[in-house]
Design a protein around this motif. Structure first.
Motif, short mmCIF file in Angstrom:
data_model
loop_
_atom_site.label_atom_id
_atom_site.label_comp_id
_atom_site.label_asym_id
_atom_site.label_seq_id
_atom_site.Cartn_x
_atom_site.Cartn_y
_atom_site.Cartn_z
N ARG A 39 0.83 -1.20 0.00
CA ARG A 39 0.00 0.00 0.00
C ARG A 39 0.87 1.25 0.00
O ARG A 39 0.55 2.23 -0.69
CB ARG A 39 -0.93 -0.01 1.23
N GLU A 42 2.15 1.74 -3.48
CA GLU A 42 1.05 2.17 -4.33
C GLU A 42 0.78 3.67 -4.17
O GLU A 42 0.65 4.41 -5.15
CB GLU A 42 -0.21 1.37 -4.00
N GLN A 84 6.24 1.51 -11.98
CA GLN A 84 4.79 1.67 -11.98
C GLN A 84 4.39 2.98 -12.65
O GLN A 84 3.44 3.02 -13.44
CB GLN A 84 4.24 1.62 -10.55
#
Length: 201
Positions: A39, A42, A84
């Motif tokens: 998390r 992210e 990412q």
């Protein structure tokens, strides 16, 4: 607003309510590093995406500080956040949500961040199985972010990696004559670059 030590209650006595909330969130995330690592990465990737798309400028030191506040290590920045964000930029370009210029600027900022937080080349093999490697992209090869990430990953594993971008046969001969490498790695993203690498080899 106050709270007991170890409590999740907001503590805003030393600052604003927002500051207290931020500190409470960070302490909660830090308390469970294994469960919350995904998390954190992210969220960090979203923070990084916003930073590289900021039209007012990009400040490496501030971005690193923001990600550090989320307990994201330099290794996680390189291994997870940067790839990412690069994937998101590519998807946005393919879907016509971003133009080529915006993607190019954002990618250059990611490359600069990778160089800022990554390991430097020192040509010193620290371990018995460590190797001295030349990682190269061929001339007119525009994709250099992947090689930058790979070179940092290899360096963290103890290898000495020199990244040589926009290479041609002559520049490769010069590099090989100047330094003693155990191997040469080619990073290729197009058929044209593959043909150039074959000719160079």
């Amino acid at each position: 607003m106050t709270g007991k030590i170890g409590s999740t209650t907001l503590q805003a006595g030393s600052g604003s309510l927002v500051d207290g909330l931020a500190r409470s969130v960070i302490s909660k995330v830090s308390a469970t590093p294994h469960q919350r690592r995904f998390r954190r990465v992210e969220i960090g990737s979203k923070v990084l995406y916003a930073a590289v798309m900021d039209r007012s400028g990009f400040h490496h030191e501030q971005v690193v500080a923001d990600l550090s506040a989320l307990c994201i290590s330099p290794a996680d920045i390189v291994d997870h956040c940067i790839p990412q964000v690069a994937n998101t930029l590519g998807a946005d370009w393919v879907a016509d949500r971003l133009d080529f210029a915006s993607v190019t600027v954002a990618s250059a900022r990611l490359f600069g961040l990778c160089k800022t937080v990554g390991e430097n080349w020192d040509n010193i093999r620290s371990g018995l199985n460590a190797r001295s490697l030349l990682l190269t992209t061929m001339e007119r090869e525009s994709h250099i972010l992947g090689p930058a990430v790979l070179s940092d990953q290899l360096r963290r594993r103890g290898h000495s990696v020199l990244l040589h971008s926009n290479a041609n046969p002559q520049s490769l001969r010069e590099k090989v004559s100047q330094e003693q490498f155990d191997g040469i790695l080619f990073s290729i993203s197009t058929w044209q670059a593959l043909e150039s690498a074959v000719q160079a080899i």
